[in-house]
Design an enzyme around this catalytic site. Structure first.
Site, PDB file in Angstrom:
ATOM      1  N   TYR A 161      -0.527   5.241  -2.131  1.00  0.00           N
ATOM      2  CA  TYR A 161       0.802   5.340  -1.530  1.00  0.00           C
ATOM      3  C   TYR A 161       1.402   3.950  -1.338  1.00  0.00           C
ATOM      4  CZ  TYR A 161       4.340   5.767   2.111  1.00  0.00           C
ATOM      5  OH  TYR A 161       5.503   5.649   2.832  1.00  0.00           O
TER       6      TYR A 161
ATOM      7  N   SER B 169       7.577   0.764   2.825  1.00  0.00           N
ATOM      8  CA  SER B 169       6.616   1.102   3.873  1.00  0.00           C
ATOM      9  C   SER B 169       5.769  -0.097   4.264  1.00  0.00           C
ATOM     10  CB  SER B 169       5.688   2.212   3.356  1.00  0.00           C
ATOM     11  OG  SER B 169       4.587   2.398   4.210  1.00  0.00           O
TER      12      SER B 169
ATOM     13  N   LYS C   5       4.687   2.104  -3.414  1.00  0.00           N
ATOM     14  CA  LYS C   5       5.860   1.495  -2.772  1.00  0.00           C
ATOM     15  C   LYS C   5       6.010   0.030  -3.205  1.00  0.00           C
ATOM     16  CE  LYS C   5       7.379   4.905  -0.161  1.00  0.00           C
ATOM     17  NZ  LYS C   5       8.752   5.459  -0.262  1.00  0.00           N
TER      18      LYS C   5
END
Length: 331
Positions: free
Chosen positions: A141, A117, A145
């Protein structure tokens, strides 16, 4: 030569399955159906319901199906939720990815493509963002990643496995043929939410923050059509299979639109006005995220087919209509 697609019953994963099948590849899907849908997996693909963190299940699946490559989409994706539940995100996105990588190494899988991402960049110092930009995520988040990218890098250095880490910008739209689209009940993606407002599935929507340092005060994002993204994965797979070496690539078009511009596009394409309210900023939202897209075009020869905001919106709206018809038929 079977390709394992984790999260293949979900939004992006189901489009990847369609792309692989269209290329004549053998596919097995692993999905726990927590957010995906069994009906989203075509009959031509084998399906296993299960958790990608279940190492016994995964290793057995890889051996039984002769898996030679993994394309890993399974995980949690809502940035604000990661701020309130960081340990849940590290479990689902990092710990389970570690288990999947370990199984790939153990069973001799040679190629691994990871759904990363743009959130790994955090608040970038400049835009567009090149792949060489510092990794400085501002949400759990994004950190989850980044940690998986680092695990893949180190595993590839130590073992006979090559990887591609594709850093997505904002994925939107639906299959042009109407075979799949974004179907989750808790979708937070702007084009999805605005399309729901236009089709009467919700009363309206909120703009989270209007005081960002952008031309109209709202966040700017690089929106990439989901089918173009799936094609980028297919090209990455071919690159790895041909011995091209590890890759880290941005997946975006290299230009962005503000929240207000997207809402205007949905209203224009749908011909429907709907209420829009202002709300405070959300935690973990950078002002602008636009991809530096030269590397993916140069290395893979990737040429997007749907680089047009109105086209992306039209496909998203068509999918909302298909979902409504599906619900009506099931009632």
């Amino acid at each position: 030569m079977t390709i394992l697609v984790t999260g293949g019953a979900g939004y992006i994963g189901s489009h990847m399955v369609l792309s692989l099948l269209g290329a004549g590849r053998e596919v097995v899907v692993l999905d726990d159906l927590s957010t995906g849908f069994r009906w989203a997996v075509p009959d031509e693909a084998a399906f296993v319901e299960g958790d990608c963190g279940d190492e016994a299940l995964v290793a057995d699946l890889m051996r039984r199906h002769g898996v030679t490559a993994v394309i890993h989409f399974a995980g949690s994706i809502v940035v604000p939720d990661s701020v309130t539940d960081p340990l849940g995100y590290y479990l689902n996105n990092t710990v389970k990815s570690r288990s999947l990588i370990a199984c790939a190494v153990e069973t001799g899988v040679k190629h691994f493509i990871f759904s990363s991402s743009a959130a790994v960049y955090g608040e970038p110092e400049k835009t567009p963002i090149g792949e060489e930009a510092p990794l400085a995520p501002i949400s759990p988040y994004g950190t989850s990643k980044m940690m998986t990218e680092l695990m893949l890098r180190d595993a590839a250095a130590a073992h006979d496995i090559a990887y591609g880490a594709l850093r997505y910008f904002n994925v939107a739209g639906a299959d042009p043929g109407g075979r799949s689209g974004q179907s989750g009940a808790r979708a937070t993606h702007l084009i999805k939410v605005a399309s729901q407002a236009a089709t009467g599935e919700r009363v309206g929507l909120e703009i989270f923050g209007e005081d960002y340092p952008t031309p109209d005060g709202t966040c700017i994002r690089d929106y990439i059509h989901v089918s173009d993204l799936a094609h980028a994965h297919l090209l990455t797979l071919r690159h790895l299979e041909q011995g091209g070496g590890d890759l880290v690539l941005n997946c975006g078009y290299g230009h962005g639109y503000s929240v207000r511009e997207v809402i205007d596009a949905v209203k224009r394409v749908s011909g429907v006005d709907f209420p829009v309210a202002m709300a405070p900023r959300r935690a973990g939202d950078p002002a602008a995220l636009v991809a530096g897209a030269d590397r993916i075009r140069g290395v893979l020869g990737w040429q997007p087919a749907h680089d047009d905001l109105d086209t992306i919106v039209a496909h998203a709206l068509a999918w909302e209509g298909a979902l409504k018809a599906r619900r009506t038929a099931a009632a």
